[in-house]
Write a protein that holds these residues in place. Structure first.
Motif, PDB file in Angstrom:
ATOM      1  N   GLN A  56       1.441  -4.897   4.163  1.00 31.89           N
ATOM      2  CA  GLN A  56       1.492  -5.840   3.061  1.00 31.89           C
ATOM      3  C   GLN A  56       2.254  -7.095   3.445  1.00 31.89           C
ATOM      4  O   GLN A  56       3.193  -7.046   4.245  1.00 31.89           O
ATOM      5  CB  GLN A  56       2.147  -5.184   1.835  1.00 31.89           C
ATOM      6  CG  GLN A  56       1.306  -4.068   1.225  1.00 31.89           C
ATOM      7  CD  GLN A  56       1.951  -3.486  -0.016  1.00 31.89           C
ATOM      8  OE1 GLN A  56       3.009  -2.888   0.058  1.00 31.89           O
ATOM      9  NE2 GLN A  56       1.301  -3.659  -1.151  1.00 31.89           N
ATOM     10  N   ASN A  70      -3.359  -6.242  -2.968  1.00 33.07           N
ATOM     11  CA  ASN A  70      -2.280  -5.359  -3.423  1.00 33.07           C
ATOM     12  C   ASN A  70      -2.616  -4.663  -4.742  1.00 33.07           C
ATOM     13  O   ASN A  70      -1.964  -3.685  -5.110  1.00 33.07           O
ATOM     14  CB  ASN A  70      -0.977  -6.143  -3.602  1.00 33.07           C
ATOM     15  CG  ASN A  70      -0.371  -6.537  -2.269  1.00 33.07           C
ATOM     16  OD1 ASN A  70      -0.666  -5.937  -1.249  1.00 33.07           O
ATOM     17  ND2 ASN A  70       0.464  -7.563  -2.277  1.00 33.07           N
ATOM     18  N   ARG A  74      -6.679   0.299  -1.705  1.00 33.33           N
ATOM     19  CA  ARG A  74      -6.873  -0.142  -0.327  1.00 33.33           C
ATOM     20  C   ARG A  74      -7.567   0.915   0.527  1.00 33.33           C
ATOM     21  O   ARG A  74      -8.260   0.579   1.494  1.00 33.33           O
ATOM     22  CB  ARG A  74      -5.541  -0.565   0.287  1.00 33.33           C
ATOM     23  CG  ARG A  74      -5.060  -1.895  -0.291  1.00 33.33           C
ATOM     24  CD  ARG A  74      -3.862  -2.443   0.429  1.00 33.33           C
ATOM     25  NE  ARG A  74      -2.665  -1.644   0.206  1.00 33.33           N
ATOM     26  CZ  ARG A  74      -1.559  -1.765   0.908  1.00 33.33           C
ATOM     27  NH1 ARG A  74      -1.488  -2.631   1.893  1.00 33.33           N
ATOM     28  NH2 ARG A  74      -0.506  -1.025   0.637  1.00 33.33           N
TER      29      ARG A  74
END
Length: 228
Positions: A56, A70, A74
Motif C-alpha cells: 500500500q 485500498n 485486492r
C-alpha cells in the motif's frame, strides 16, 4: 480507455524511512504498452508491487476503473484483473505446463475452460501439446519461460505487469516477447506495464517513462506503431 490511475503517489519504506516513490502521477490506458526505465534500486519493482495490490502507498491514490485500490477486494483484483511476471516466480515445477495454467485460471473468468483453450495459449508462446504434458522442471529454461509468459495472460486479465523481462525472460529474445505482448495488448485491448533497466525496450512500447530519484517522468511515445 483509462484502466489505472496513480494520483500523487508517495511510498516510503517503513524500516529505513527512505522514500522511493515521490509524488508519482500517471494514467494507464487499455490497448497500450508502457515501459518504465530506471536503474537498479530506483523503485521500479516497488511500483509494480503497488499496482499489483501487494503493498500500500504511504500517501496518494491508486485507482482501478476509478475505484481506490485500498477500498476494493485486492485478492479478487489480483485473481480477476491482473497477470504478472516478476523476477521471483511462483511456479509449481512438479506440475505439467497444462496443469499449471489450469491452476492459475482457478477463481477467474476462464475457470472451467476446456483443454483446447490452454493448449492454444501455450501454442502461441511456442509450447506444443507434447511439451505441455511434461513437468515444468523437465522443460528447458527457455520453454519454462514460455510457460511463464502464457501464465501471465491465461486469466484474460485487464492488466499485465512484467518486471525486468530481459532478466525474468532471459532465454527468450526480447523481440519475441515484445511482439507477443504488443499483439496481446492491441488485439485483446489490454494494458501492459513493463519495468526495465535496459533501453532496449524503448522501441517496443507505446509510451516510455523514466523513474529516477523517486520521480516518474515522461520520456517519449512511439507515434508510428506497427500494425498487426
Amino acid at each position: 480507455m483509462m484502466i489505472l490511475s496513480l494520483k500523487n503517489i508517495v511510498y516510503t519504506h517503513k524500516k529505513n524511512n527512505v522514500t522511493v516513490l515521490d509524488d508519482v502521477t500517471i494514467d494507464f490506458s487499455l490497448g497500450q504498452v508502457y515501459g518504465v526505465l530506471g536503474k537498479s534500486g530506483a523503485g521500479k519493482t516497488t511500483l509494480l508491487a503497488l499496482l499489483a495490490g501487494l503493498d500500500q502507498v504511504s500517501s496518494g491514490d491508486i485507482l482501478f476503473k476509478n475505484h481506490n485500490l485500498n477500498a476494493i477486494n485486492r485478492d479478487h483484483y489480483r485473481q480477476q484483473e491482473l497477470g504478472a511476471i516478476f523476477q521471483q516466480y511462483n511456479v509449481l515445477s512438479n506440475e505439467t505446463a497444462l496443469t499449471m495454467l489450469k491452476l492459475c485460471a482457478l477463481n477467474s473468468t476462464v475457470q472451467g475452460k476446456g483443454d483446447p483453450y490452454f493448449y492454444e495459449a501455450l501454442k502461441k508462446v511456442g509450447i506444443n501439446e507434447k511439451l505441455a504434458k511434461q513437468k515444468i522442471k523437465k522443460l528447458s529454461v527457455a520453454n519454462q519461460q514460455r510457460v511463464y509468459l502464457a501464465q501471465a495472460v491465461i486469466k484474460d486479465p485487464k492488466i499485465v505487469l512484467i518486471d525486468e523481462p530481459i532478466e525474468s525472460l532471459s532465454e527468450l529474445s526480447l523481440e519475441m516477447v515484445m511482439e507477443y505482448i504488443r499483439i496481446y495488448a492491441k488485439n485483446e485491448n489490454k494494458c501492459v506495464i513493463i519495468s526495465s533497466r535496459s533501453k532496449a525496450i524503448a522501441e517496443h512500447v507505446d509510451e516510455l517513462w523514466g523513474l529516477n530519484g523517486g520521480k516518474l517522468s515522461f520520456i517519449k511515445d512511439n507515434v508510428e506503431q506497427k500494425t498487426f
